[in-house]
Design a protein around this motif. Structure first.
Motif, PDB file in Angstrom:
ATOM      1  N   LEU A   1      -6.466 -11.708  -6.954  1.00  0.00           N
ATOM      2  CA  LEU A   1      -6.650 -12.643  -5.256  1.00  0.00           C
ATOM      3  C   LEU A   1      -7.204 -11.396  -4.295  1.00  0.00           C
ATOM      4  O   LEU A   1      -6.465 -10.813  -2.763  1.00  0.00           O
ATOM      5  CB  LEU A   1      -5.552 -13.358  -5.058  1.00  0.00           C
ATOM      6  N   GLY A   2      -8.163 -10.689  -4.349  1.00  0.00           N
ATOM      7  CA  GLY A   2      -8.706 -10.110  -3.319  1.00  0.00           C
ATOM      8  C   GLY A   2      -9.068 -10.421  -2.204  1.00  0.00           C
ATOM      9  O   GLY A   2      -8.756  -9.474  -0.995  1.00  0.00           O
ATOM     10  N   ALA A   3      -9.470 -11.862  -1.979  1.00  0.00           N
ATOM     11  CA  ALA A   3      -9.893 -12.604  -0.933  1.00  0.00           C
ATOM     12  C   ALA A   3      -7.927 -13.623  -0.597  1.00  0.00           C
ATOM     13  O   ALA A   3      -8.440 -14.774  -0.305  1.00  0.00           O
ATOM     14  CB  ALA A   3     -10.565 -13.414  -1.209  1.00  0.00           C
ATOM     15  N   HIS A   4      -7.376 -12.676  -0.118  1.00  0.00           N
ATOM     16  CA  HIS A   4      -6.036 -13.526  -0.323  1.00  0.00           C
ATOM     17  C   HIS A   4      -5.767 -13.802   1.523  1.00  0.00           C
ATOM     18  O   HIS A   4      -5.609 -14.292   2.338  1.00  0.00           O
ATOM     19  CB  HIS A   4      -5.067 -12.570  -0.376  1.00  0.00           C
ATOM     20  N   ALA A   5      -6.251 -12.394   1.987  1.00  0.00           N
ATOM     21  CA  ALA A   5      -6.441 -12.017   3.938  1.00  0.00           C
ATOM     22  C   ALA A   5      -7.352 -11.193   4.579  1.00  0.00           C
ATOM     23  O   ALA A   5      -8.245 -10.413   3.542  1.00  0.00           O
ATOM     24  CB  ALA A   5      -4.719 -11.522   4.333  1.00  0.00           C
ATOM     25  N   LEU A   6      -7.292 -11.523   5.596  1.00  0.00           N
ATOM     26  CA  LEU A   6      -8.503 -10.214   6.501  1.00  0.00           C
ATOM     27  C   LEU A   6      -8.522  -8.701   6.705  1.00  0.00           C
ATOM     28  O   LEU A   6      -6.643  -9.058   7.428  1.00  0.00           O
ATOM     29  CB  LEU A   6      -9.178 -11.055   7.145  1.00  0.00           C
ATOM     30  N   PRO A   7      -8.090  -7.409   5.463  1.00  0.00           N
ATOM     31  CA  PRO A   7      -6.826  -6.374   5.901  1.00  0.00           C
ATOM     32  C   PRO A   7      -7.589  -5.727   7.426  1.00  0.00           C
ATOM     33  O   PRO A   7      -8.353  -6.635   7.688  1.00  0.00           O
ATOM     34  CB  PRO A   7      -7.576  -5.355   5.130  1.00  0.00           C
TER      35      PRO A   7
ATOM     36  N   VAL B   1     -14.941  -7.133  -1.752  1.00  0.00           N
ATOM     37  CA  VAL B   1     -13.920  -7.742  -2.003  1.00  0.00           C
ATOM     38  C   VAL B   1     -14.853  -8.066  -3.977  1.00  0.00           C
ATOM     39  O   VAL B   1     -14.360  -7.724  -5.779  1.00  0.00           O
ATOM     40  CB  VAL B   1     -13.223  -8.832  -2.234  1.00  0.00           C
ATOM     41  N   CYS B   2     -16.536  -8.458  -3.759  1.00  0.00           N
ATOM     42  CA  CYS B   2     -17.527  -8.740  -4.689  1.00  0.00           C
ATOM     43  C   CYS B   2     -17.268  -7.348  -5.512  1.00  0.00           C
ATOM     44  O   CYS B   2     -17.815  -7.610  -6.789  1.00  0.00           O
ATOM     45  CB  CYS B   2     -18.254  -9.687  -4.083  1.00  0.00           C
ATOM     46  N   ALA B   3     -17.394  -6.114  -4.574  1.00  0.00           N
ATOM     47  CA  ALA B   3     -17.972  -5.073  -4.376  1.00  0.00           C
ATOM     48  C   ALA B   3     -16.890  -4.494  -5.758  1.00  0.00           C
ATOM     49  O   ALA B   3     -16.761  -4.378  -7.165  1.00  0.00           O
ATOM     50  CB  ALA B   3     -18.531  -4.459  -3.749  1.00  0.00           C
ATOM     51  N   TRP B   4     -15.940  -5.167  -6.040  1.00  0.00           N
ATOM     52  CA  TRP B   4     -14.427  -4.463  -6.451  1.00  0.00           C
ATOM     53  C   TRP B   4     -14.463  -4.735  -8.175  1.00  0.00           C
ATOM     54  O   TRP B   4     -14.061  -4.311  -9.118  1.00  0.00           O
ATOM     55  CB  TRP B   4     -13.664  -4.166  -6.104  1.00  0.00           C
TER      56      TRP B   4
ATOM     57  N   ARG C   1       1.228  -0.972   0.212  1.00  0.00           N
ATOM     58  CA  ARG C   1      -0.016  -0.103  -0.141  1.00  0.00           C
ATOM     59  C   ARG C   1       1.101   1.157   0.690  1.00  0.00           C
ATOM     60  O   ARG C   1       0.446   2.652  -0.892  1.00  0.00           O
ATOM     61  CB  ARG C   1      -0.916  -0.342   1.216  1.00  0.00           C
ATOM     62  N   ALA C   2       2.077   1.083   0.457  1.00  0.00           N
ATOM     63  CA  ALA C   2       2.759   1.696   1.051  1.00  0.00           C
ATOM     64  C   ALA C   2       3.838   2.743  -0.726  1.00  0.00           C
ATOM     65  O   ALA C   2       4.421   3.626  -0.814  1.00  0.00           O
ATOM     66  CB  ALA C   2       3.782   2.111   2.163  1.00  0.00           C
TER      67      ALA C   2
ATOM     68  N   GLY D   1      -2.875  -5.597  -1.427  1.00  0.00           N
ATOM     69  CA  GLY D   1      -3.259  -4.401  -1.859  1.00  0.00           C
ATOM     70  C   GLY D   1      -4.864  -5.143  -0.729  1.00  0.00           C
ATOM     71  O   GLY D   1      -4.677  -4.257   0.729  1.00  0.00           O
ATOM     72  N   LEU D   2      -5.546  -5.590  -0.871  1.00  0.00           N
ATOM     73  CA  LEU D   2      -7.338  -6.047  -0.010  1.00  0.00           C
ATOM     74  C   LEU D   2      -7.516  -4.823   0.227  1.00  0.00           C
ATOM     75  O   LEU D   2      -8.034  -4.009   0.943  1.00  0.00           O
ATOM     76  CB  LEU D   2      -6.418  -6.193   1.386  1.00  0.00           C
TER      77      LEU D   2
END
Ligand code: NIG
Ligand code: FE
Length: 404
Positions: A171-177, A190-193, A110-111, A143-144
């Motif tokens: 792979l938005g569903a990789h980990a819970l941010p 994730v589904c909305a993105w 992210r940074a 990114g998440l």
């Protein structure tokens, strides 16, 4: 490398991998490449058609170009300190639960700006290309959040300018941010993105991490439904650390592949076989995490599940940039034959991406191939820490220098 009008490569030992088994060797063989970048003819040099341009292979080995079908190549930072922690006995799961692991790479990614992410990913991609990779899959997932996931996928697409065919996986569903406490709320996000990322042309497939420290099969199913609404194929990080029944779920969605699979159950194997889902084996992660449970290779083989092989390059569980080392590890650690290993990095890797027009040296296929200083294809798996690549021929056009 650019397309050439009717160029003949002759006098090489071709490992065509034609058909479903065997090396498909053609000693003193030739390849004719047409002006559309396809293999127009493959056979013994003595029978080769005439061509405008002829290249003498001087006995070198020719194989299909390598397909690295599972990487996390775009990210910020590095996690070598976790390597030290694991050497002290702290597990991958413990590090993740303590906020390290994927989440620490999320913070660094992210940074990082797009240019910085691109520069580091290009360095890594060049290392893969130097060992013969001609098709490269790259996942998002560090990114998440919508903007950073999009940035990762844009950077992945730009790697194509190096002269490699890039496939991107969301792979938005990789980990819970950290900003979410409710996993289902994050899955809904994730589904909305996904529709917007897809509309921007950034997504070729959708993946998720189904694991006790990531997402449940029910949560993964929501993501797969969103993919299905858009007609996107799915893949799954399944049964890496435990048996969650992820492979069976993915098979119900006709998944292209299930990846890792150390804890895959017999019923999971059967579900994958019935669905035609490819098993992507990732010996780099197995090795680096000092996993002791082997993926069920004999059962996969007996059920006729195609086995692919990939680097899984990522900063945590598999910081390798050597597809050739994966050939050796797949044989030594997992018991694949050298031929199965090479099929895993070529034709079956392509299938794991839904690509059926590459991975074998047969007429009609895309003319992506590698020329090696080796006397037999098994040498590619037998050696390690050694790169015998002479030349990589890839139909993906390299951008002129200075415009990556
Ligand atoms: O394929 N298993 C989940 N994802 C990656 C690891 C990601 C990471 O540790 O940063 C994998 O092993
Ligand atoms: Fe992975």
């Amino acid at each position: 490398m650019r397309r050439e009008a009717m160029k003949l490569w002759r006098g090489g030992l071709l490992a065509t991998l034609a058909g479903d088994s065997g090396w498909g060797l053609i000693p003193d063989g030739a390849l004719l490449v047409d002006d559309a970048g396809r293999l127009a003819w493959v056979g013994p040099s003595a029978e080769a058609p005439a061509a405008a341009e002829v290249v003498e292979l001087q006995g070198a080995l020719v194989t299909p170009g390598l397909v690295d079908c599972h990487t996390h190549l775009v990210y910020g930072g590095n996690r070598a300190h976790e390597f030290e922690q694991r050497l002290q006995g702290v597990s991958y799961a413990d590090i993740a639960r303590a906020g390290g692991g994927i989440k620490s790479t999320v913070a660094a990614t992210r940074a990082a700006g797009e240019a910085e992410l691109l520069a580091s990913a290009q360095r890594r991609a060049r290392a893969l290309l130097a060992e013969g990779v001609t098709t490269l899959e790259v996942k998002s997932g560090y990114g998440l959040e919508a903007a950073t996931e999009a940035r990762m996928l844009r950077v992945a697409r730009q790697l194509g300018a190096l002269g490699v065919d890039v496939r991107t996986t969301f792979l938005g569903a990789h980990a819970l941010p950290a900003e979410f406490t409710d996993a289902q709320a994050y899955i809904d996000a994730v589904c909305a993105w996904l529709p917007e990322l897809h509309a921007a042309g950034l997504v070729d497939a959708v993946d998720a991490f189904c694991e006790h420290l990531a997402f449940s099969p029910a949560q993964v199913a929501c993501v797969f439904e969103a993919a299905r609404r858009l007609g996107l194929p799915v893949k799954l990080h399944a049964e890496q650390l435990s048996d969650q029944g992820g492979a069976a779920l993915a098979a119900r969605y006709g998944a292209l592949s299930c990846d890792h699979l150390e804890y895959l159950s017999p019923s999971g194997v059967q579900a994958m076989a019935a669905a035609g889902t490819v098993a992507v084996l990732l010996p780099g992660a197995f090795y680096a995490l000092r996993e002791t449970k082997l993926p069920p290779i004999d059962a996969l083989r007996a059920a006729g599940v195609p086995m692919a092989l990939a680097t899984d390059h990522n900063p945590g569980s598999s910081p390798t940039l050597s597809p050739l080392l994966m050939l050796n590890m797949a044989c030594v650690l997992f018991g694949l034959t050298p031929e199965e290993a090479l099929r895993g990095l070529t034709v079956n890797g392509a299938r794991a991406l839904g690509l059926h027009e590459r991975g074998q040296l047969v007429a009609g296929q895309r003319a992506d191939f590698c020329i090696w200083a080796a006397g037999h294809p098994r040498e590619l798996a037998a050696c390690f820490g050694h790169n015998p690549l002479i030349e990589r021929v890839c139909q993906a056009e390299q951008a002129p220098q200075g415009e990556p």
